[in-house]
Design a protein around this motif. Structure first.
Motif, PDB file in Angstrom:
ATOM      1  N   ILE A   1       0.858  -1.189   0.000  1.00 43.09           N
ATOM      2  CA  ILE A   1       0.000   0.000   0.000  1.00 43.09           C
ATOM      3  C   ILE A   1       0.893   1.237   0.000  1.00 43.09           C
TER       4      ILE A   1
ATOM      5  N   VAL B   1      -0.201  23.881  -3.412  1.00 46.37           N
ATOM      6  CA  VAL B   1      -1.310  23.568  -2.499  1.00 46.37           C
ATOM      7  C   VAL B   1      -1.696  22.099  -2.656  1.00 46.37           C
ATOM      8  N   GLU B   2      -1.832  21.421  -1.547  1.00 45.51           N
ATOM      9  CA  GLU B   2      -2.205  20.010  -1.579  1.00 45.51           C
ATOM     10  C   GLU B   2      -3.575  19.854  -2.233  1.00 45.51           C
ATOM     11  N   ALA B   3      -3.634  19.056  -3.295  1.00 45.04           N
ATOM     12  CA  ALA B   3      -4.886  18.951  -4.033  1.00 45.04           C
ATOM     13  C   ALA B   3      -5.525  17.578  -3.897  1.00 45.04           C
ATOM     14  N   LEU B   4      -4.708  16.556  -3.820  1.00 41.11           N
ATOM     15  CA  LEU B   4      -5.252  15.206  -3.803  1.00 41.11           C
ATOM     16  C   LEU B   4      -4.314  14.293  -3.025  1.00 41.11           C
ATOM     17  N   LYS B   5      -4.885  13.500  -2.159  1.00 43.31           N
ATOM     18  CA  LYS B   5      -4.061  12.591  -1.363  1.00 43.31           C
ATOM     19  C   LYS B   5      -4.860  11.309  -1.164  1.00 43.31           C
TER      20      LYS B   5
ATOM     21  N   ASP C   1      -4.519   6.647  -0.653  1.00 44.45           N
ATOM     22  CA  ASP C   1      -3.728   5.419  -0.553  1.00 44.45           C
ATOM     23  C   ASP C   1      -4.152   4.489  -1.680  1.00 44.45           C
ATOM     24  N   LYS C   2      -3.208   3.738  -2.206  1.00 42.28           N
ATOM     25  CA  LYS C   2      -3.526   2.787  -3.276  1.00 42.28           C
ATOM     26  C   LYS C   2      -2.876   1.453  -2.952  1.00 42.28           C
TER      27      LYS C   2
ATOM     28  N   THR D   1     -11.532  16.496  -9.307  1.00 42.85           N
ATOM     29  CA  THR D   1     -10.271  16.010  -8.757  1.00 42.85           C
ATOM     30  C   THR D   1     -10.467  14.568  -8.345  1.00 42.85           C
TER      31      THR D   1
ATOM     32  N   HIS E   1      -7.526  22.774   0.727  1.00 44.63           N
ATOM     33  CA  HIS E   1      -7.415  24.195   1.047  1.00 44.63           C
ATOM     34  C   HIS E   1      -8.627  24.979   0.556  1.00 44.63           C
TER      35      HIS E   1
ATOM     36  N   TYR F   1     -11.535  23.152  -0.982  1.00 46.89           N
ATOM     37  CA  TYR F   1     -12.736  22.329  -1.105  1.00 46.89           C
ATOM     38  C   TYR F   1     -12.516  21.009  -0.371  1.00 46.89           C
TER      39      TYR F   1
ATOM     40  N   PHE G   1     -12.941  16.746  -0.457  1.00 44.85           N
ATOM     41  CA  PHE G   1     -13.002  15.675  -1.447  1.00 44.85           C
ATOM     42  C   PHE G   1     -12.987  14.314  -0.748  1.00 44.85           C
TER      43      PHE G   1
ATOM     44  N   THR H   1     -11.719  10.682  -0.116  1.00 41.71           N
ATOM     45  CA  THR H   1     -10.437  10.008  -0.280  1.00 41.71           C
ATOM     46  C   THR H   1     -10.401   8.779   0.629  1.00 41.71           C
ATOM     47  N   ASN H   2      -9.287   8.127   0.677  1.00 45.40           N
ATOM     48  CA  ASN H   2      -9.193   6.904   1.460  1.00 45.40           C
ATOM     49  C   ASN H   2      -7.859   6.822   2.184  1.00 45.40           C
TER      50      ASN H   2
ATOM     51  N   TYR I   1      -5.493   3.475   4.250  1.00 49.40           N
ATOM     52  CA  TYR I   1      -5.458   2.118   4.787  1.00 49.40           C
ATOM     53  C   TYR I   1      -4.904   2.164   6.206  1.00 49.40           C
TER      54      TYR I   1
ATOM     55  N   GLN J   1      -6.154  13.703   7.127  1.00 53.36           N
ATOM     56  CA  GLN J   1      -5.911  12.676   6.120  1.00 53.36           C
ATOM     57  C   GLN J   1      -4.883  11.633   6.546  1.00 53.36           C
TER      58      GLN J   1
END
Lengths: 152, 123
Positions: free
Chosen positions: A80, A91-95, A97-98, A118, B80, B82, B84, B86-87, B89, B103
């Motif tokens: 993972i 700026v943090e846009a997307l975070k 786990d995969k 996003t 910052h 909006y 969203f 997410t996930n 583990y 997060q």
């Protein structure tokens, strides 16, 4: 008034030329390929959405590269991993786990970072190859990294 | 106002203060996990988490007892500009208490260690 107008145009030109980022790397066919074994996986990664700026990509908190309109890949062990993509201005846009479970498999990820949407999609190989062939390869600062969480 | 009326007023004031304090205490207590004395499970605060391992988290749930092992948590994160979906583990260990903050999965057992120790010792 005319002076202000030209000054505005000049700044607009400077801004756009500074933001626009054209990748000059090798094409998909000419790019180096990951070494796939029965024990590791390959993860191709690209970014869609607004392409006028670079998006810093971090894996497990480590900066991999500033991804523009290109693609990259990593050779990873099953496990993972955490991905973080920053938008304009860092700026943090997307975070997220995969989880990568199947050894020997090639995964294709395409993440969008824009005001319109996003998110990150795992693409089917057929779709992915068409998409990735339109992009240029960008070399990351590392090709492999330890998983954030080992699979049991 | 004679002394009797003053005394009544003081008593009423004291009762209302007591009632208010009890109400606040109850509200706060609601967020504390009612831990079972078991070393076989981990606990997860589910604030902002709407799915655990693809199962919906029932509304008004404060925390869940989960089996040790890897679990996928889906939650709403604030960016910052909006929010969203997410996930994350979580590799849960027995007897630990977790939450998701900024997060990141956070082990908050230390905050409740005393309570947990008492419960485990009383087995």
């Amino acid at each position: 008034m005319r002076f202000i107008f030209f000054l505005f145009l000049f700044y607009l030109f400077l801004g756009l030329s500074g933001c626009a980022y054209f990748v000059r790397g090798p094409s998909f066919d000419e790019a180096p390929k990951p070494k796939l074994t029965t024990e590791n996986i390959a993860v191709y990664f690209s970014r869609g959405g607004m392409l006028a700026f670079r998006s810093p990509l971090h894996i497990n908190g480590k900066h991999a590269l500033d991804l523009g309109n290109g693609f990259t890949w990593f050779e990873l062990r099953p496990g993972i991993y955490n991905f973080q993509i920053n938008g304009a201005g860092g700026v943090e846009a997307l975070k997220f786990d995969k989880k990568f479970e199947i050894p020997g498999k090639v995964y294709y990820l395409n993440c969008n970072v824009s005001g319109l949407g996003t998110g990150c999609d795992e693409l089917e190989e057929k779709t992915a190859l068409k998409y990735f062939k339109s992009k240029k390869y960008m070399q990351p600062s590392f090709k492999t990294i330890e998983p954030k969480i080992e699979l049991e | 106002m004679n002394e009797f009326k003053k005394a009544i007023l003081v008593i009423l004031l004291a009762i209302s203060q007591f009632a208010c304090a009890s109400f606040v205490k109850q509200k706060l207590a609601f967020h504390e996990p009612e831990l079972n004395a078991s070393a076989e499970v981990a606990y997860l605060y589910v604030k902002d988490i709407y799915k655990v391992d693809d199962k919906d988290v029932p509304k008004k749930t404060t925390y869940l007892a989960i089996k040790p092992g890897i679990h996928e948590l889906r939650f709403l994160a604030s960016g910052h500009f909006y929010s969203f979906n997410t996930n994350a583990y979580l590799k849960a260990k027995a007897g630990r208490i977790y939450t998701v903050s900024m997060q990141e999965v956070v082990d908050v057992t230390a905050k409740h260690q005393e309570k947990l120790d008492l419960l485990l010792d009383s087995r």
